[in-house]
Write an enzyme that holds these catalytic residues in place. Structure first.
Site, PDB file in Angstrom:
ATOM      1  N   ARG A  15     -11.213   0.914  12.910  1.00  0.00           N
ATOM      2  CA  ARG A  15     -10.896   1.954  11.933  1.00  0.00           C
ATOM      3  C   ARG A  15     -12.160   2.777  11.701  1.00  0.00           C
ATOM      4  O   ARG A  15     -13.277   2.319  11.925  1.00  0.00           O
ATOM      5  CB  ARG A  15     -10.438   1.342  10.598  1.00  0.00           C
ATOM      6  CG  ARG A  15      -9.141   0.536  10.659  1.00  0.00           C
ATOM      7  CD  ARG A  15      -7.914   1.395  10.929  1.00  0.00           C
ATOM      8  NE  ARG A  15      -6.673   0.623  10.936  1.00  0.00           N
ATOM      9  CZ  ARG A  15      -6.144   0.038  12.012  1.00  0.00           C
ATOM     10  NH1 ARG A  15      -6.739   0.111  13.192  1.00  0.00           N
ATOM     11  NH2 ARG A  15      -5.006  -0.627  11.931  1.00  0.00           N
ATOM     12  N   ALA A  39      -1.125  11.974  -5.616  1.00  0.00           N
ATOM     13  CA  ALA A  39      -0.212  10.909  -6.064  1.00  0.00           C
ATOM     14  C   ALA A  39       0.669  10.451  -4.914  1.00  0.00           C
ATOM     15  O   ALA A  39       1.332  11.267  -4.275  1.00  0.00           O
ATOM     16  CB  ALA A  39       0.660  11.418  -7.213  1.00  0.00           C
ATOM     17  N   TYR A  70       5.236   4.805   5.760  1.00  0.00           N
ATOM     18  CA  TYR A  70       4.182   5.508   5.013  1.00  0.00           C
ATOM     19  C   TYR A  70       3.707   6.726   5.808  1.00  0.00           C
ATOM     20  O   TYR A  70       3.632   7.845   5.281  1.00  0.00           O
ATOM     21  CB  TYR A  70       3.009   4.555   4.739  1.00  0.00           C
ATOM     22  CG  TYR A  70       1.753   5.260   4.271  1.00  0.00           C
ATOM     23  CD1 TYR A  70       1.685   5.860   3.017  1.00  0.00           C
ATOM     24  CD2 TYR A  70       0.623   5.344   5.094  1.00  0.00           C
ATOM     25  CE1 TYR A  70       0.540   6.524   2.586  1.00  0.00           C
ATOM     26  CE2 TYR A  70      -0.523   5.999   4.676  1.00  0.00           C
ATOM     27  CZ  TYR A  70      -0.570   6.591   3.425  1.00  0.00           C
ATOM     28  OH  TYR A  70      -1.703   7.252   3.008  1.00  0.00           O
ATOM     29  N   GLY A 111      -9.011  10.148  -6.646  1.00  0.00           N
ATOM     30  CA  GLY A 111      -8.873  11.120  -7.730  1.00  0.00           C
ATOM     31  C   GLY A 111      -9.956  10.987  -8.787  1.00  0.00           C
ATOM     32  O   GLY A 111     -10.428  11.993  -9.334  1.00  0.00           O
ATOM     33  N   ASP A 161       5.145  11.206 -14.128  1.00  0.00           N
ATOM     34  CA  ASP A 161       5.537  10.824 -12.779  1.00  0.00           C
ATOM     35  C   ASP A 161       5.763  12.045 -11.901  1.00  0.00           C
ATOM     36  O   ASP A 161       6.373  13.020 -12.355  1.00  0.00           O
ATOM     37  CB  ASP A 161       6.836   9.990 -12.873  1.00  0.00           C
ATOM     38  CG  ASP A 161       6.956   9.054 -11.707  1.00  0.00           C
ATOM     39  OD1 ASP A 161       7.149   9.551 -10.579  1.00  0.00           O
ATOM     40  OD2 ASP A 161       6.827   7.838 -11.914  1.00  0.00           O
TER      41      ASP A 161
HETATM   42  N1  LIG Z   1      -7.543   5.400   0.390  1.00  0.00           N
HETATM   43  C1  LIG Z   1      -7.338   5.671   1.665  1.00  0.00           C
HETATM   44  O1  LIG Z   1      -7.886   5.001   2.563  1.00  0.00           O
HETATM   45  C2  LIG Z   1      -6.464   6.839   2.058  1.00  0.00           C
HETATM   46  C3  LIG Z   1      -6.378   7.151   3.429  1.00  0.00           C
HETATM   47  C4  LIG Z   1      -5.537   8.196   3.812  1.00  0.00           C
HETATM   48  C5  LIG Z   1      -4.858   8.932   2.855  1.00  0.00           C
HETATM   49  N2  LIG Z   1      -4.956   8.597   1.535  1.00  0.00           N
HETATM   50  C6  LIG Z   1      -4.173   9.390   0.575  1.00  0.00           C
HETATM   51  O2  LIG Z   1      -5.011   9.768  -0.506  1.00  0.00           O
HETATM   52  C7  LIG Z   1      -4.251   9.820  -1.712  1.00  0.00           C
HETATM   53  C8  LIG Z   1      -4.950   9.047  -2.819  1.00  0.00           C
HETATM   54  O3  LIG Z   1      -5.136   7.716  -2.386  1.00  0.00           O
HETATM   55  P1  LIG Z   1      -5.994   6.659  -3.202  1.00  0.00           P
HETATM   56  O4  LIG Z   1      -6.652   5.781  -2.195  1.00  0.00           O
HETATM   57  O5  LIG Z   1      -6.807   7.328  -4.232  1.00  0.00           O
HETATM   58  O6  LIG Z   1      -4.807   5.824  -3.842  1.00  0.00           O
HETATM   59  P2  LIG Z   1      -4.664   5.184  -5.299  1.00  0.00           P
HETATM   60  O7  LIG Z   1      -3.493   4.280  -5.189  1.00  0.00           O
HETATM   61  O8  LIG Z   1      -5.940   4.634  -5.801  1.00  0.00           O
HETATM   62  O9  LIG Z   1      -4.294   6.432  -6.196  1.00  0.00           O
HETATM   63  C9  LIG Z   1      -3.011   6.992  -6.241  1.00  0.00           C
HETATM   64  C10 LIG Z   1      -2.747   7.387  -7.680  1.00  0.00           C
HETATM   65  O10 LIG Z   1      -1.435   7.948  -7.717  1.00  0.00           O
HETATM   66  C11 LIG Z   1      -0.785   7.433  -8.855  1.00  0.00           C
HETATM   67  N3  LIG Z   1       0.652   7.420  -8.593  1.00  0.00           N
HETATM   68  C12 LIG Z   1       1.353   6.613  -7.758  1.00  0.00           C
HETATM   69  N4  LIG Z   1       2.654   6.898  -7.820  1.00  0.00           N
HETATM   70  C13 LIG Z   1       2.783   7.930  -8.703  1.00  0.00           C
HETATM   71  C14 LIG Z   1       3.876   8.655  -9.194  1.00  0.00           C
HETATM   72  N5  LIG Z   1       5.124   8.372  -8.815  1.00  0.00           N
HETATM   73  N6  LIG Z   1       3.654   9.652 -10.089  1.00  0.00           N
HETATM   74  C15 LIG Z   1       2.393   9.921 -10.521  1.00  0.00           C
HETATM   75  N7  LIG Z   1       1.311   9.252 -10.087  1.00  0.00           N
HETATM   76  C16 LIG Z   1       1.500   8.266  -9.185  1.00  0.00           C
HETATM   77  C17 LIG Z   1      -1.314   6.029  -9.043  1.00  0.00           C
HETATM   78  O11 LIG Z   1      -1.156   5.553 -10.378  1.00  0.00           O
HETATM   79  C18 LIG Z   1      -2.762   6.207  -8.636  1.00  0.00           C
HETATM   80  O12 LIG Z   1      -3.581   6.464  -9.765  1.00  0.00           O
HETATM   81  C19 LIG Z   1      -2.852   9.306  -1.367  1.00  0.00           C
HETATM   82  O13 LIG Z   1      -2.000  10.408  -1.189  1.00  0.00           O
HETATM   83  C20 LIG Z   1      -3.046   8.590  -0.041  1.00  0.00           C
HETATM   84  O14 LIG Z   1      -1.860   8.635   0.745  1.00  0.00           O
HETATM   85  C21 LIG Z   1      -5.757   7.576   1.115  1.00  0.00           C
END
Ligand SMILES: NC(=O)c1ccc[n+]([C@@H]2O[C@H](COP(=O)([O-])OP(=O)(O)OC[C@H]3O[C@@H](n4cnc5c(N)ncnc54)[C@H](O)[C@@H]3O)[C@@H](O)[C@H]2O)c1
Length: 377
Positions: A256, A79, A188, A15, A58
């Protein structure tokens, strides 16, 4: 056309990069994020970039979501809780945040006046489970096969490679396409698939466009160094800095598809900017499998560390063996090809890591939580 974006989870890893690119491109950005302590640390403070509106709230709160929708035309829904292993015992919590949070978002979109015309979902390659393989035993040309997730019994016997579901013979991984079989192997993954269905059905019913982006393993600058439940390169970078051993699950040959966060953020932005109504479902990866042992060694080299990663033959229930993306849809629909190689991305990541305070290592604690519940052998 300039967009008014709501980015849920916009303070997180992907994000933050997306926010920066969106602002550079002249879009307006509002972030809804609860600054989860597992990701941001205790007492986190988020300094939103200039011109970005930050709402601490949230995704499971009706009031918080409703407070964010005014003036928004595009929602990028990031999120989520993201730890594969952790999801296997925090089941209700993962469904509350990932599934109920998405359901609540659509409940509001269905019942309140709003100007949202498109929703973009961050989904995951985990929805495929093992993904696509070829069996040369069934057919010399290579028959396309979709093995089931490996059972706890198979893992306990250290039979790491999936087998052909038709002849039980050996199979080799091939690039997974979006229309291949879906077989989540973890809670997940199941929650990400449920999110996909909510977005597809919800947007179609409510007359909104949507895009579902299935990210592979995203890495790069800004990935949480606090979270021991996801992000192998971040977790290992901390252990390297602390001079701790690097334990590699299984035999290290599991692979991966690593894709740099800037490429992922650019793909998301493209899909937000795309005027076409439905962008469809797209894999976002480099399209290359890399063995975990190799990526751990490359990280050690990049960080000038003498540590030699070692295989433990341990395993986690819910992990898949191989998966890499066919990125044809991404290239065709969004005219976008990820460009940052693993080596170049690692160099940037390691420079960023060196600029950060050294966090505590919680990998042993995370693994102990799995062992206690027989989710790790
Ligand atoms: N990073 C990866 O390798 C990857 C791979 C596949 C999919 N994704 C998806 O991409 C998206 C972002 O992942 P990321 O790597 O940036 O993760 P991240 O954990 O860095 O970011 C997630 C953000 O969501 C916020 N968050 C968590 N629970 C929340 C809630 N209940 N309400 C509001 N905000 C909330 C967290 O504070 C965090 O800032 C996710 O949906 C994840 O499933 C990520």
């Amino acid at each position: 056309m300039k967009k008014n974006l709501l980015i849920t989870g916009g303070a997180g890893f992907i994000g933050s990069h997306l926010t920066n690119f969106a602002r550079e491109a002249g879009h307006s950005v509002r972030i809804l994020d609860n600054l989860s302590p597992q990701i941001h640390g205790a007492d986190a403070v988020f300094h939103a970039p200039e011109g970005v509106e930050f709402v601490r709230g949230d995704i499971t709160s009706r009031d918080n979501i409703e407070a964010c929708l005014e003036g928004i035309d595009t929602i990028v829904h990031l999120a989520a809780e993201t730890g594969t292993g952790q999801s296997m015992y925090q089941i209700q919590h993962y469904y509350d945040v990932n599934v109920q949070g998405t359901a609540l978002l659509f409940d509001i979109l269905a019942n309140q006046p709003h100007g949202v015309s498109k929703v973009i979902l961050a989904s995951s390659r985990s929805v495929y489970g093992e993904g696509a393989y070829l069996c040369h035993n069934c057919d010399t040309e290579g028959a396309r096969r979709f093995p089931s997730p490996r059972s706890p019994k198979q893992l306990a016997a250290h039979v790491w490679e999936p087998v052909c579901p038709v002849c039980n013979g050996p199979v080799s991984a091939t690039a997974t396409r979006e229309d291949d079989g879906l077989a989540p192997a973890s809670i997940y993954a199941a929650s990400k698939l449920a999110q996909e269905d909510l977005v597809k059905v919800g947007c179609t019913a409510l007359g909104m466009g949507y895009a579902i982006l299935r990210f592979q393993n995203v890495f790069g600058e800004g990935q949480s160094l606090n979270n021991p439940y996801t992000g192998i390169l971040s977790i290992f970078s901390t252990r390297i800095r602390l001079g701790l051993p690097l334990p590699i699950f299984e035999d290290g040959a599991e692979t991966r598809d690593f894709v740099h966060v800037e490429d992922v953020a650019k793909a998301v932005l493209r899909s937000a900017e795309q005027e076409s109504f439905v962008s469809g479902t797209m894999n976002v990866g480099m399209g290359n499998p890399t063995p975990i042992m190799e990526v751990a060694r490359l990280l050690c080299q990049s960080m000038d560390s003498p540590i030699e990663p070692h295989v433990t033959a341990q395993y986690r229930v819910g992990d898949i063996r191989h998966n890499y993306a066919d990125i044809g849809n991404l290239e065709k629909n969004l005219l976008f090809t990820p460009a940052i190689s693993l080596e170049a991305g690692l160099k940037r990541f390691c420079e960023w890591v060196a600029s950060q305070p050294i966090p505590q290592d919680y990998l042993d604690k995370a693994n102990a939580e799995l062992k206690e519940r027989n989710l790790m052998g």
